[in-house]
Design an enzyme around this catalytic site. Structure first.
Site, PDB file in Angstrom:
ATOM      1  N   VAL A  23       0.843  -1.315  -0.029  1.00  0.00           N
ATOM      2  CA  VAL A  23       0.086  -0.067  -0.003  1.00  0.00           C
ATOM      3  C   VAL A  23       0.993   1.588  -0.169  1.00  0.00           C
ATOM      4  CG1 VAL A  23      -1.812   1.452   1.222  1.00  0.00           C
ATOM      5  CG2 VAL A  23      -2.101  -1.347   1.096  1.00  0.00           C
ATOM      6  N   LYS A  31      -7.273  -1.673  10.227  1.00  0.00           N
ATOM      7  CA  LYS A  31      -8.424  -1.877  10.780  1.00  0.00           C
ATOM      8  C   LYS A  31      -8.475  -2.728  12.024  1.00  0.00           C
ATOM      9  CE  LYS A  31      -7.702  -4.307   7.382  1.00  0.00           C
ATOM     10  NZ  LYS A  31      -7.140  -4.994   6.200  1.00  0.00           N
ATOM     11  N   VAL A  62     -11.696  -0.176   5.989  1.00  0.00           N
ATOM     12  CA  VAL A  62     -12.724  -1.192   5.848  1.00  0.00           C
ATOM     13  C   VAL A  62     -13.275  -1.332   4.079  1.00  0.00           C
ATOM     14  CG1 VAL A  62     -15.462  -1.578   6.254  1.00  0.00           C
ATOM     15  CG2 VAL A  62     -14.108  -0.368   8.112  1.00  0.00           C
ATOM     16  N   GLY A 110     -11.412  -1.611   1.539  1.00  0.00           N
ATOM     17  CA  GLY A 110     -10.255  -1.218   0.558  1.00  0.00           C
ATOM     18  C   GLY A 110     -10.886   0.232  -0.066  1.00  0.00           C
ATOM     19  N   GLY A 124      -1.829 -15.895  -4.727  1.00  0.00           N
ATOM     20  CA  GLY A 124      -1.885 -14.474  -4.089  1.00  0.00           C
ATOM     21  C   GLY A 124      -3.013 -13.964  -3.329  1.00  0.00           C
ATOM     22  N   GLU A 128      -2.867 -15.239   2.307  1.00  0.00           N
ATOM     23  CA  GLU A 128      -1.453 -15.122   2.745  1.00  0.00           C
ATOM     24  C   GLU A 128      -0.996 -16.433   3.247  1.00  0.00           C
ATOM     25  OE1 GLU A 128      -0.785 -11.718   5.185  1.00  0.00           O
ATOM     26  OE2 GLU A 128      -2.497 -11.088   4.634  1.00  0.00           O
ATOM     27  N   LYS A 167     -13.689  -5.266  10.775  1.00  0.00           N
ATOM     28  CA  LYS A 167     -14.361  -4.502   9.839  1.00  0.00           C
ATOM     29  C   LYS A 167     -15.728  -4.278  10.483  1.00  0.00           C
ATOM     30  CE  LYS A 167     -11.316  -5.592   6.000  1.00  0.00           C
ATOM     31  NZ  LYS A 167     -10.969  -6.532   5.012  1.00  0.00           N
ATOM     32  N   GLY A 187      -5.800  -5.066  -1.851  1.00  0.00           N
ATOM     33  CA  GLY A 187      -5.053  -4.633  -2.899  1.00  0.00           C
ATOM     34  C   GLY A 187      -4.091  -3.337  -2.779  1.00  0.00           C
TER      35      GLY A 187
END
Lengths: 430, 430
Positions: A17, A107, A134, A136, A189, A192, A207, A306
């Site tokens: 990010v 979050k 929350v 994205g 991907g 994780e 969230k 993402g």
């Protein structure tokens, strides 16, 4: 009208990010300046591993001393994309004490300690914004906090975790089991290496806590959220859902009680009808349904995670916080005036889909039906299947309290004719 | 922290929306006060017909002198839900001059004269908010103006008129023709006695202008929007769309040109694939897709009209504007710094579905294909059907400029073997 002295921004964290935030702040500097009314300058980027190569990130801005960066005194806004409780919490609090506003994507921290963070922001005349925490890129915090500020929200129902939606979508579309679908999510991907936070519902619960607090103007922490992950969802559950015209989704559900005197917040797998708009949310997308008195049903849909989508949300907040700084004002802070208590899961009222393995002999259905009746849980439909002395009963109930359903299931397990409770799943969105 | 002196609100118009605004301001006064930080008081309601009975509207607040109301000098916020250009424009301008901020639901006025209204607001240090002008209760203006303020929006594609969506949905689900579906919409209250503004696309064009201006940070008025209504959509078009795996929707489409140097805005019926999320928007619901660089694809869905949903949007803006007043600040004003020109329809690039009535003899397809090739419009698929000397050709093209398609159609009409162009429809959302 443009102010020429730039607003100074400190970035904490430069992973997926943070790198996107840096890239956009660099390549779209002119647009950001025009929209804010003053240029913004990236004044420092705190990272743990300074030797890691970061394409497009100015090396001279990198520091490992995050504390010194937020204490510099000339920082207008701190962007926190480290995640986790510490050191994020201490750094954010320190930033407020040194006059900065904060934009966070964290979050876990907001869901654990949002009230204290808001209080620290307010005490220092600073802003705390966290749209990116929350779902994205999907605007949710701002619509709930501002667009619906004149309405009464009764329910928030959403898919807020992309990893689990990807897994369930694969199970639904291919008939795969949970492990197989998880493997595919990991390979692509979407999951994780340690998928616990996603598949056990911790991420969605954080969230849910944030959404419930904002929607109902009260305080809800992650500890108030009933949480069940999706690791026990089987291919048989998905097939059973299909027979009912449903699909299985991991839902975050925040509700105001019918009497308005309390709220509930929960995360668990649930069956929803294929006709519900959330049923068609595929792959790793997120979507959140909001039901309110005046607006009715709203839905917000988009990528829930993402680097770039999360950066979009962070930068939207950055523009807002910078505008507030220039105006000498702050945006909306915590709104928790209703102080509504959070009821335990037992008080949640919903419908249930229960699969029982039973003895294939006369009178079993009568016994089972009696148990449901004794516990005040009304049966909607029963489907009976049997062969070779084995049989299954699938019961779908009318609306009942979760505690009543739990007692019913406990009593069913005591019956000699019930060999096992194969699955219990809530039915939502009807 | 609560200020006790109330903020005073003047309401202009007390029809379906105004009555709901009054009702909510009365019944939820405590919630509004808590969220704003001060009580809000309805100080006067201007109407044209004071003798009309309005349940729940305090009679002592009613006045027919709207001008005197906005000139009182003690009004903090004016809510304008009259609609139309005049007297709304003069009243809003007068309100700014007398120190009030304005919340408006007036799409026609904002789309015609938004720049001048924003300038008047700014000159007087006031706010102009109009979330309710676009897609009723669905938060769109605020997400585009604030949540996506750090992103680059490339495309807005939406169903922004409930009446026409209801009509097209009925045509699609029942096979009815346009007139029959319009009659049903009128009987159910979804269409007005004079449905022109809806069915000819004026309402959607106003919303497209507002969305394009905000999304691309430029100025777009309703006169810049290419507009085609749905009165010429036939049951045959809908059936033809179905054969392609599509449905027909009246879409508002705002796009940034591929080179980034201009924008386009248009409203017309179009075929979209059934797999597109907008295809499943039923009845009078609205939904808007937004595509941006970083956030990717977002969708916003909900009721696009009606008293209570529109009131929800108005009151969300009221809370924001009141908070700004208390903070001595203003919210985001017009952002039109890009000054991107609006290109004419001929420069729009999209795909087309063309139905031709042709002579049923050899060589016709070759002639038709030659015309397309000569005008640089590449054909994707052709479907040929014929019997008894009559035949039809359905051509679907690859992407081409609208001007090239128009020239192609002009040349086709010149062919002796082409007896008529039965329909031309654009294909979007792929």
């Amino acid at each position: 009208m443009m102010r020429t002295r730039p607003l100074k921004v400190a970035l904490l964290g430069c992973g997926v990010v943070g790198s996107e935030v840096t890239r956009i702040m660099t390549t779209h500097a002119d647009d950001l300046a025009a929209r804010i009314g003053a240029p913004v300058e990236l004044a420092g980027i705190a990272v743990r591993r300074p030797d890691r190569v970061r394409a497009g990130v100015p090396a001279e801005l990198i520091t490992t001393d995050a504390t010194a960066l937020v204490k510099r005194g000339d920082i207008d806004v701190v962007i926190e994309v480290i995640g986790g409780i510490e050191p994020a919490r201490t750094l954010i609090t320190t930033a407020f004490e040194h006059g900065a506003s904060v934009v966070s994507a964290n979050k876990a921290l907001v869901a654990a300690d949002g009230a204290a963070l808001h209080a620290a922001a307010e005490a220092n005349g600073a802003d705390l914004y966290y749209e990116a925490a929350v779902a994205g890129a999907i605007p949710l915090v701002r619509p709930l906090r501002e667009s619906l500020a004149g309405d009464k929200v009764n329910r928030v129902l959403g898919i807020v975790n992309g990893t689990t939606n990807f897994i369930l979508d694969k199970m639904d579309s291919t008939g795969a089991g949970y492990s197989e679908a998880l493997d595919e999510a990991t390979a692509l991907g979407y999951a994780e290496a340690d998928p616990t936070a996603d598949v056990e519902g911790f991420d969605a619960a954080a969230k849910a806590a944030i959404l419930a607090g904002i929607a109902f103007h009260t305080r809800v922490t992650i500890d108030d959220v009933h949480r069940e992950g999706l690791t026990e969802v089987t291919a048989a559950d998905i097939a059973s859902a299909k027979r009912m015209g449903c699909t299985v989704k991991l839902l975050a559900i925040c509700e105001r009680a019918a009497d308005g005197a309390s709220v509930t917040a929960r995360v668990h797998p649930a069956m929803i009808p294929l006709t519900h708009p959330l049923a068609s949310v595929r792959e790793a997308y997120n979507a959140v349904f909001v039901e309110s008195d005046a607006a009715g049903q709203l839905m917000f849909y988009g990528p829930g995670a993402g680097g770039a989508p999360t950066a979009s949300a962070v930068l939207g907040d950055l523009v807002a916080v910078c505008r507030n700084k220039l105006a000498g004002a702050t945006g909306p802070g915590e709104s928790a005036y209703t102080r509504l208590p959070v009821s335990p899961m037992g008080e949640v009222v919903t419908r249930y889909h229960i699969s029982l393995d039973v003895a294939d002999k006369p009178g079993v259905l009568a016994q089972v039906a009696t148990i449901f009746a004794e516990h005040g849980v009304s049966i909607d439909t029963v489907r009976q299947q049997g062969k070779d002395g084995e049989a299954s009963l699938v019961v779908v109930t009318h609306r009942a309290a979760d505690a009543a359903l739990s007692s019913t299931v406990g009593a069913l397990r005591e019956l000699d004719t019930v060999r096992g409770v194969a699955s219990i799943m809530r039915v939502e969105g009807e």
